[in-house]
Design an enzyme around this catalytic site. Sequence first.
Site, mmCIF file in Angstrom:
data_model
loop_
_atom_site.group_PDB
_atom_site.id
_atom_site.type_symbol
_atom_site.label_atom_id
_atom_site.label_comp_id
_atom_site.label_asym_id
_atom_site.label_seq_id
_atom_site.Cartn_x
_atom_site.Cartn_y
_atom_site.Cartn_z
ATOM 1 N N ALA A 238 81.155 85.361 -27.916
ATOM 2 C CA ALA A 238 81.192 86.271 -26.770
ATOM 3 C C ALA A 238 81.701 87.647 -27.210
ATOM 4 C CB ALA A 238 82.080 85.697 -25.668
ATOM 5 N N SER B 193 87.442 77.458 -25.602
ATOM 6 C CA SER B 193 86.195 76.974 -26.204
ATOM 7 C C SER B 193 85.782 77.817 -27.400
ATOM 8 C CB SER B 193 85.052 76.942 -25.180
ATOM 9 O OG SER B 193 84.309 78.134 -25.194
ATOM 10 N N VAL B 194 84.875 77.249 -28.188
ATOM 11 C CA VAL B 194 84.303 77.917 -29.357
ATOM 12 C C VAL B 194 83.545 79.174 -28.961
ATOM 13 C CG1 VAL B 194 82.127 76.629 -29.288
ATOM 14 C CG2 VAL B 194 82.973 77.472 -31.487
ATOM 15 N N LYS B 195 83.093 79.257 -27.708
ATOM 16 C CA LYS B 195 82.227 80.353 -27.282
ATOM 17 C C LYS B 195 82.946 81.697 -27.231
ATOM 18 C CE LYS B 195 78.612 77.679 -26.562
ATOM 19 N NZ LYS B 195 77.371 77.796 -27.333
ATOM 20 N N ASP B 196 84.281 81.685 -27.242
ATOM 21 C CA ASP B 196 85.010 82.952 -27.266
ATOM 22 C C ASP B 196 84.611 83.784 -28.479
ATOM 23 O OD1 ASP B 196 86.309 81.904 -25.101
ATOM 24 O OD2 ASP B 196 88.289 81.816 -26.030
#
Length: 332
Positions: free
Chosen positions: A48, A42-45
């Site tokens: 994060a 996901s883009v959230k890596d």
Amino acid sequence: MEYASNILETIGNTPLVKINRITQGLPCLVLAKYETFNPGNSVKDRMALKMVEDAEARGVLRPGGTIVEGTSGNTGMGLALVAIIKGYHMICVISDKQSKEKMDILRAMGCQVHVCPTDVAPDDPRSYYSTARRLASEIPGAWYVNQYDNPANTQAHFESTGPEIWEQTDGKVTHFVVGVGTGGTISGVGRYLKSKNPAIKVWGVDTYGSVFKKYHETGIFDENEIYPYLTEGIGEDILPANVDFGIIDGFTKVTDRDAALYTRRLAREEGMFLGNSAGAAIKGVLQLAPHFGPDDVVVVLFHDHGSRYVGKIFNDDWMRAQGFLEGESQSK
């Protein structure tokens, strides 16, 4: 030899992929920023890693500490990867509307998972916002990430996602379309792209039951707009500090049904096995058709992978139970 020294070094540099069949009626080129190529799918890596590095630099997260975050799943997964490599403990607080697959994945990655009710106010002690804050305050050495208000979220996309899109399109991108949750992606990418070309339009995809669209258009936070919805990962019943409404040119809302149906269409017509918010995003692009011309290059960002939704969006029984397999699409 060419290799990454750890999994975190593989974050970013995701491909742009042309959408072919679903967008046939549009006059423009539509390219997907395909974020499932990140190691946590996901883009959230991206954010994060940036938020943890920022916390380390500020001294609020120390070696052996505990990371605590309220998440719809994907940020938790990205944080879990960072925690594993850097030696932190990870606690994820998640709402009960999120898919079982997300919860199972977080546990598989060593996270402690707390599940909270969805249908409560953000300031209710049972909400996942309140629970995450409480746990962080009670656990020695814990750091509450707060992706909604943490500026490193937006900064990650200003530094990585935005420049990648600009370079991959050779500066020809004219529109950026993305689902909005914490606001970090749309604000960071939008700010970067507009710094390169102020004429670029930035559109947010919202969901019914969320406050973003009306607030952007009227400046009114209308609690009557808030009600439970099924689409995961976009929309909010709060106004995160990371949503820079001044960067956003407009919002379009997509129904739960359309988000689900178009997620399935992406898989079957484009070979793109993606998460719930991708269906909302591509339907949002179709709804914005009057804004596009023959010379436009529209980049739509797809957040996460379909493996997290096999028990819901890709399950016919679940879809029928929601009434989503009957009738036509109903967004506007």
